[in-house]
Scaffold this motif. Structure first.
Motif, PDB file in Angstrom:
ATOM      1  N   SER A 253       6.706  -0.690   1.800  1.00  0.00           N
ATOM      2  CA  SER A 253       7.115   0.660   1.374  1.00  0.00           C
ATOM      3  C   SER A 253       6.088   1.718   1.768  1.00  0.00           C
ATOM      4  O   SER A 253       6.432   2.885   1.947  1.00  0.00           O
ATOM      5  N   GLY A 254       4.821   1.316   1.875  1.00  0.00           N
ATOM      6  CA  GLY A 254       3.780   2.221   2.371  1.00  0.00           C
ATOM      7  C   GLY A 254       3.615   3.479   1.530  1.00  0.00           C
ATOM      8  O   GLY A 254       3.836   3.488   0.315  1.00  0.00           O
ATOM      9  N   ALA A 255       3.237   4.564   2.198  1.00  0.00           N
ATOM     10  CA  ALA A 255       3.044   5.849   1.512  1.00  0.00           C
ATOM     11  C   ALA A 255       4.348   6.272   0.866  1.00  0.00           C
ATOM     12  O   ALA A 255       5.421   6.113   1.433  1.00  0.00           O
ATOM     13  N   GLY A 256       4.240   6.805  -0.336  1.00  0.00           N
ATOM     14  CA  GLY A 256       5.451   7.209  -1.050  1.00  0.00           C
ATOM     15  C   GLY A 256       6.077   6.056  -1.812  1.00  0.00           C
ATOM     16  O   GLY A 256       6.993   6.240  -2.599  1.00  0.00           O
ATOM     17  N   GLY A 257       5.567   4.843  -1.574  1.00  0.00           N
ATOM     18  CA  GLY A 257       5.999   3.663  -2.316  1.00  0.00           C
ATOM     19  C   GLY A 257       4.773   3.079  -2.994  1.00  0.00           C
ATOM     20  O   GLY A 257       4.276   3.639  -3.975  1.00  0.00           O
ATOM     21  N   SER A 258       4.240   1.990  -2.414  1.00  0.00           N
ATOM     22  CA  SER A 258       3.111   1.336  -3.071  1.00  0.00           C
ATOM     23  C   SER A 258       1.757   1.912  -2.664  1.00  0.00           C
ATOM     24  O   SER A 258       0.726   1.438  -3.131  1.00  0.00           O
ATOM     25  N   GLY A 259       1.746   2.938  -1.836  1.00  0.00           N
ATOM     26  CA  GLY A 259       0.480   3.601  -1.504  1.00  0.00           C
ATOM     27  C   GLY A 259       0.182   4.725  -2.484  1.00  0.00           C
ATOM     28  O   GLY A 259       1.081   5.287  -3.103  1.00  0.00           O
ATOM     29  N   CYS A 260      -1.114   5.034  -2.636  1.00  0.00           N
ATOM     30  CA  CYS A 260      -1.513   6.155  -3.505  1.00  0.00           C
ATOM     31  C   CYS A 260      -1.839   7.372  -2.641  1.00  0.00           C
ATOM     32  O   CYS A 260      -2.490   7.269  -1.603  1.00  0.00           O
ATOM     33  N   TRP A 261      -1.407   8.529  -3.129  1.00  0.00           N
ATOM     34  CA  TRP A 261      -1.654   9.787  -2.402  1.00  0.00           C
ATOM     35  C   TRP A 261      -3.147  10.031  -2.229  1.00  0.00           C
ATOM     36  O   TRP A 261      -3.598  10.488  -1.177  1.00  0.00           O
ATOM     37  N   ARG A 262      -3.924   9.741  -3.280  1.00  0.00           N
ATOM     38  CA  ARG A 262      -5.356  10.039  -3.203  1.00  0.00           C
ATOM     39  C   ARG A 262      -6.063   9.133  -2.198  1.00  0.00           C
ATOM     40  O   ARG A 262      -6.978   9.576  -1.499  1.00  0.00           O
ATOM     41  N   LEU A 263      -5.669   7.879  -2.136  1.00  0.00           N
ATOM     42  CA  LEU A 263      -6.293   6.984  -1.163  1.00  0.00           C
ATOM     43  C   LEU A 263      -5.960   7.432   0.253  1.00  0.00           C
ATOM     44  O   LEU A 263      -6.815   7.427   1.141  1.00  0.00           O
ATOM     45  N   ALA A 264      -4.706   7.818   0.463  1.00  0.00           N
ATOM     46  CA  ALA A 264      -4.306   8.285   1.798  1.00  0.00           C
ATOM     47  C   ALA A 264      -5.051   9.566   2.159  1.00  0.00           C
ATOM     48  O   ALA A 264      -5.509   9.726   3.292  1.00  0.00           O
ATOM     49  N   ALA A 265      -5.202  10.465   1.178  1.00  0.00           N
ATOM     50  CA  ALA A 265      -5.911  11.724   1.437  1.00  0.00           C
ATOM     51  C   ALA A 265      -7.362  11.443   1.814  1.00  0.00           C
ATOM     52  O   ALA A 265      -7.921  12.054   2.735  1.00  0.00           O
ATOM     53  N   TYR A 266      -7.953  10.496   1.088  1.00  0.00           N
ATOM     54  CA  TYR A 266      -9.342  10.155   1.386  1.00  0.00           C
ATOM     55  C   TYR A 266      -9.466   9.588   2.799  1.00  0.00           C
ATOM     56  O   TYR A 266     -10.324   9.992   3.585  1.00  0.00           O
ATOM     57  N   GLN A 267      -8.573   8.659   3.114  1.00  0.00           N
ATOM     58  CA  GLN A 267      -8.622   8.066   4.453  1.00  0.00           C
ATOM     59  C   GLN A 267      -8.405   9.105   5.544  1.00  0.00           C
ATOM     60  O   GLN A 267      -9.053   9.095   6.579  1.00  0.00           O
ATOM     61  N   LYS A 268      -7.445   9.979   5.276  1.00  0.00           N
ATOM     62  CA  LYS A 268      -7.145  11.035   6.242  1.00  0.00           C
ATOM     63  C   LYS A 268      -8.399  11.871   6.497  1.00  0.00           C
ATOM     64  O   LYS A 268      -8.702  12.227   7.640  1.00  0.00           O
ATOM     65  N   SER A 269      -9.157  12.133   5.419  1.00  0.00           N
ATOM     66  CA  SER A 269     -10.362  12.953   5.553  1.00  0.00           C
ATOM     67  C   SER A 269     -11.420  12.256   6.405  1.00  0.00           C
ATOM     68  O   SER A 269     -12.335  12.894   6.914  1.00  0.00           O
ATOM     69  N   THR A 270     -11.293  10.943   6.540  1.00  0.00           N
ATOM     70  CA  THR A 270     -12.244  10.215   7.384  1.00  0.00           C
ATOM     71  C   THR A 270     -11.687   9.999   8.788  1.00  0.00           C
ATOM     72  O   THR A 270     -12.272   9.294   9.591  1.00  0.00           O
ATOM     73  N   GLY A 271     -10.498  10.557   9.046  1.00  0.00           N
ATOM     74  CA  GLY A 271      -9.947  10.485  10.397  1.00  0.00           C
ATOM     75  C   GLY A 271      -8.943   9.376  10.628  1.00  0.00           C
ATOM     76  O   GLY A 271      -8.496   9.181  11.758  1.00  0.00           O
ATOM     77  N   ALA A 272      -8.566   8.654   9.583  1.00  0.00           N
ATOM     78  CA  ALA A 272      -7.610   7.549   9.762  1.00  0.00           C
ATOM     79  C   ALA A 272      -6.200   8.091  10.024  1.00  0.00           C
ATOM     80  O   ALA A 272      -5.835   9.173   9.561  1.00  0.00           O
TER      81      ALA A 272
END
Ligand code: MCU
Length: 417
Positions: A253-272
């Motif tokens: 399900s990924g983002a919007g399912g079993s992923g957390c917005w904050r974890l994705a935001a953090y990763q995004k901030s590191t360039g992922a």
């Protein structure tokens, strides 16, 4: 659609996610009012309006009420779940309408036809039921999102209910907002995003199964729900919003399912190359328009998706994820569900929580390594009533992303068992 619609990975995947620096960002919302007396069973504390505090880049404490009181009993937990559901609906998912004033159903051949009426309007939709076992039953069934058959193997003894979720709410990009039978009934500007509209549809299927049990021979108390990818998000939200779902099986399900917005935001901030909240609301209409106001500062949200999952607790859930693509939440789902698991721990129900992350399979091609000892154990135990179906206390990844679960969730886990 399909995996090809996800952006190609152009950067080296970030597999190491250290905890964010704890911060309490400034907020204009008044500090929470401390309540010293826990609610007695049946009495829930009122939920203060507004986003509340603290604003934090760590994952919110599911065991503290929005107003500041602590969750110390099972009755408190039920209150807190109702509160979390309201908050999720208000800021992210849109409003889940109550059961319509009239729901009727009929079963003919393999088709279950459902009509729901409200306020002088009415809609009808149907689902086909395949693989109904012979014998008097009643038999368990799994509601599968999508019209191409389940993307995981449903064992003998369990029927499949084929749910054309796109018929209830379209998911054809931004311009499909407000299209589908849900919006015919409730109006095209209803706040519900597609995920919530689909959960409403799942609830109507269960209403219909309750009405037609003598004909379908399906047991409405042993219903699972599954779907993969965007439809896996749907399965997760349906399991969260509909307590009659006995087993929730979200696949990749990924983002919007079993992923957390904050974890994705953090990763995004590191360039992922991860799917994050600002991107997902551009891609499709899965969420309420009300979510748009928060996607650029998800730290304000009084929840994250560990708490969406927690609406299922202590009912059983088995979450399947993929380690092969950053975009599909390989780090975010591992961290988010690792923290979510603490809610089953608090309830003494770790045998009802499974998270399994493997690779080598293409997106939504179920890997055989998850079948006999995992998926079949969950379905065996929780839908087929076979207590000896195997171990269902599962938390594993073939890559074990280095996410410090405790740093992301700096709150105590009470014993509510
Ligand atoms: C994992 O689910 C989605 C993902 O959120 C989208 O960004 C991508 O385009 O499609 C995935 C999907 O539904 O694939 C079938």
């Amino acid at each position: 659609s399909g995996p090809t619609t996800a952006p190609a990975t152009t950067k080296a995947p970030v597999t190491s996610v250290v905890a964010p620096t704890p911060t309490t960002l400034s907020t204009s919302v008044a500090p929470p009012v401390a309540t010293s007396t826990p609610p007695s069973p049946g009495t829930c504390p009122s939920t203060p309006s507004g986003l509340g505090s603290p604003v934090s880049n760590q994952l919110n404490d599911p065991f503290t009420f929005h107003g500041g009181g602590k969750v110390t009993t099972k009755a408190d937990w039920a209150c807190r779940q109702a509160e979390i559901s309201q908050l999720l609906q208000r800021y992210e998912l849109g409003t889940l309408p109550p059961k319509p004033s009239t729901v009727s159903a009929s079963f003919s051949g393999s088709t279950l036809s459902i009509t729901a009426s409200e306020g002088g309007k009415s809609i009808s939709f149907s689902v086909s039921i395949s693989g109904i076992p012979s014998g008097a039953g009643p038999h368990p069934a799994i509601i599968n999102f999508g019209t191409f058959g389940a993307s995981l193997p449903i064992p003998a003894g369990v029927a499949t209910i084929n749910f054309n979720n796109d018929d209830i709410a379209a998911q054809q990009g931004g311009s499909s907002r407000g299209q589908g039978k849900f919006y015919t009934l409730y109006g095209s500007s209803h706040s519900a995003g597609a995920l919530t509209a689909w959960a409403w549809g799942v609830s109507r299927i269960i209403d219909a199964l309750e009405l037609t049990q003598a004909q379908t021979k399906i047991d409405p108390k042993r219903i699972g729900v599954t779907g993969c990818s965007r439809n896996g998000k749907g399965a997760m939200v349906a399991g969260a919003l509909e307590p009659r779902i006995a087993l929730t099986l979200p696949e990749e399900s990924g983002a919007g399912g079993s992923g957390c917005w904050r974890l994705a935001a953090y990763q995004k901030s590191t360039g992922a190359n991860v799917q994050d909240a600002p991107q997902i609301v551009q891609e499709n209409v899965w969420f309420s328009p009300s979510f748009n106001s928060y996607v650029n500062n998800v730290n304000q949200l009084p929840f994250d998706h560990h708490m969406l999952a927690g609406l299922i607790a202590p009912r059983p859930v088995y979450i399947m994820e993929n380690v092969d693509m950053e975009w599909l939440g390989k780090v975010s789902t591992y961290g988010c569900m690792g923290v979510a698991r603490k809610q089953w721990q608090a309830l003494g129900a770790l045998d009802k929580f499974g998270y399994s992350q493997v690779g080598g399979n293409s997106h939504c091609s179920f890997p055989s390594s998850q079948q006999s000892g995992e998926l079949n154990a969950f379905i065996g135990k929780y839908l087929l009533n076979n207590a000896n179906a195997g171990n269902t206390n599962i938390f594993r990844s073939t890559q074990t992303p280095s996410v410090s679960l405790d740093n992301w969730s700096p709150w105590p886990v009470p014993n509510l068992a």
